[in-house]
Design a protein around this motif. Sequence first.
Motif, short mmCIF file in Angstrom:
data_model
loop_
_atom_site.label_atom_id
_atom_site.label_comp_id
_atom_site.label_asym_id
_atom_site.label_seq_id
_atom_site.Cartn_x
_atom_site.Cartn_y
_atom_site.Cartn_z
N MET A 100 27.30 -32.05 -16.94
CA MET A 100 27.24 -32.84 -15.72
C MET A 100 27.37 -32.00 -14.45
SD MET A 100 27.05 -35.79 -17.15
CE MET A 100 27.32 -36.91 -15.79
N THR A 101 27.83 -30.76 -14.57
CA THR A 101 28.18 -30.04 -13.33
C THR A 101 26.99 -29.36 -12.67
OG1 THR A 101 29.04 -28.41 -14.85
CG2 THR A 101 30.61 -29.56 -13.50
N LEU A 102 25.95 -29.06 -13.44
CA LEU A 102 24.80 -28.43 -12.79
C LEU A 102 23.82 -29.52 -12.39
CD1 LEU A 102 24.38 -25.44 -15.23
CD2 LEU A 102 25.17 -25.35 -12.88
N ASN A 103 23.23 -29.34 -11.21
CA ASN A 103 22.30 -30.35 -10.73
C ASN A 103 21.04 -30.33 -11.59
OD1 ASN A 103 20.48 -31.95 -9.24
ND2 ASN A 103 21.58 -31.48 -7.36
N PRO A 104 20.70 -31.48 -12.20
CA PRO A 104 19.59 -31.50 -13.17
C PRO A 104 18.22 -31.17 -12.57
CG PRO A 104 20.35 -33.73 -12.69
CD PRO A 104 21.35 -32.79 -12.08
N VAL A 105 18.05 -31.36 -11.26
CA VAL A 105 16.71 -31.19 -10.70
C VAL A 105 16.53 -29.86 -9.98
CG1 VAL A 105 16.37 -33.68 -10.48
CG2 VAL A 105 17.23 -32.39 -8.54
N LEU A 106 17.55 -28.99 -10.03
CA LEU A 106 17.40 -27.69 -9.38
C LEU A 106 17.48 -26.57 -10.41
CD1 LEU A 106 19.74 -28.26 -6.30
CD2 LEU A 106 17.26 -28.41 -6.37
N GLN A 111 20.62 -22.80 -7.68
CA GLN A 111 22.02 -23.19 -7.62
C GLN A 111 22.95 -21.99 -7.50
OE1 GLN A 111 23.20 -26.57 -9.98
NE2 GLN A 111 21.14 -26.82 -10.78
N TYR A 150 15.69 -24.69 -15.92
CA TYR A 150 16.44 -25.85 -15.42
C TYR A 150 17.61 -26.08 -16.37
CZ TYR A 150 12.76 -27.05 -12.12
OH TYR A 150 11.89 -27.05 -11.08
#
Lengths: 324, 325
Positions: A100-106, A111, A150
């Motif tokens: 959950m901590t990494l932004n899924p769309v970047l 990041q 990703y």
Amino acid sequence: MSVLEVAGLRTHFFTRAGVVKAVDGVDFTLQRGEVMGLVGESGSGKTVTGFSILGLVDPPGRIVGGSIRYRGEELVGAPDERLRELRGNRIAMIFQDPMMTLNPVLRIDTQMVEAIQAHERVPKKAAWERARDGLGQVGIPSPEERLRAYPHQLSGGMRQRVTIAIAFLNAPELIIADEPTTALDVTIQAQIIYQAQKVCRERGAAMIWITHDLAVVAGLADRICVMYAGRIVEAGPTDDVIDRPLHPYTVGLLGSVPSANKRGQRLNQIPGMTPNMLALPKGCAFRERCARAGDACLAEPGITEPAAGRALRCFHPHGIEVPA
Amino acid sequence: MTVFIIRRLLQAALVVLLMSLIVFFGVNVIGDPIDMLINPEADQAEIERAIKALGLDRPIGEQYLFFLKGVATGDFGRSFIFGEPALKLILHHMPATVELALTALILAILIGIPLGLFAGLYPDHPVSRAIMAGSILGFSLPTFWVGLMMIILFAVVLGWLPATGRGDTAVFLGIKSSAFTRDGLSHLAMPALNLALLKISLVIRLTRAGAREAMHQDYIKFARAKGLRTRRVIGVHLLKNIMIPVVTVLGLEFGNLLAFSVVTESIFAWPGMGKLLIESLLQLDRPVVVAYLMIIVVVFVIINLAVDILYSILDPRVRLREQGT
């Protein structure tokens, strides 16, 4: 000088149902390069303590009292911009769930590079190279390829390595690791602990390792703080606390850890349930689950120092007979 | 990807065929165009002649096959009313509608996203409550009524904007549009806003819901824990995640704007396709109605395809599958 001094920290949540005193008087000091284990059940205030240090407590929560000093600088009530400068730069945090901590769309490189450029004027290329080296240091094979990926293309363990690499990007002096291995496979857990410990040693960073698993911190931390219902009930050097626990709650926690020499025996469990934070019992919050509790426990136990370097909040510690 | 697109286009062809079948027979059931077209005082011989000229003396099945044969060569038949090729008639009215729909879409994005974002980030702020109340109005007030009220206010009482028509157009980069002249813009403003009202409300609610959900995600907290500036956390981390549903819905809505701006075009006498459609329907001008609906199906298919491709750009977890839809 100590890296971090937390004194009388109180963080409360003002919910519709009432005031939740998630953190209610927490004190500890962290020296340079020291690893501290912050242990407790879910809801004991460990995570909120971590977020309080970073200045990331969201409404309805608020730090209502106490002080947090980073290298002598008061962080409670510090301007937002100053806190932002420290976050991810001098004080970094690793979260519990790497899914959950990494932004899924970047992409990973986006990041990581942004984390560097938020604190330093670095050309993109240099930042990218630092990100690549950072991934290498936490044991990620072919980091250049991973940078272009990703998050969903990486496994859970890999993602947690990435967040650890992000936390260490700006060589912080303090890392707050919030149960970083809980969501991972056991085999990966050991690797992640090893990586975190290694990078910490190499950089001389202090670390707060938040966990509910005493077995994890036993081999990792220099010192342990046991938290219960928003307070630290027992603290001391790891070996002392594990070998000679004083607080009945610590004794209960240790008794519930499975180990080889208890094979075939029933594990002890702590009776009762985690307390309702909206309606804590008067006096010692652990009173209702404690076999040793007496009338004295209706009053709030203060902090005592039963031995050098140890702290305790209990009227009837283990190893001392209960007066009749 | 190529296979995906080809598959989509084949499906589209099938839908267009079915659509033409339904509409062709459907319009026939509604009534006899001859009654609408012929001078009531004409004698039987004249009527016979007219029927023959329009090809309406043949069995309906044969008429349909004849129509399909024409479509294969790009001939959608001639309008019963205007005597012009139906396709030419529709394409002539298309730019006005595209211009109106595009302006409405841009308004929906430019107004809807910032307002929705504000309402999502500060849910308890009085301004947010006002925005949300406004969006409920935008949803529930009927378009024709709002259009009339706008005309009364801006055209009649204040006299700021013209009430009807398209105004002057100018050619820029090969596109003829009223958006390039002052007069054209003043004509465009009211109908576009009227058409956009519902979409603005929709975008506000979508953006707000997305923002409120994403705000509490770990990746937002982690982005803040990295020490990123608020501008970047919201502008990149939050917005990019919110855009996924917004783009999907807006794409479909754009098709709707193009196809069914009938009410707005009628009220503001906007010379677009919607107005043409409603007039053709009233006069049972079958070739125009059939051709119009077939074109709309194609437009929808193209927009859906564009949305799918855009979606895969915005959300890396979505890969266009070679099979299925």
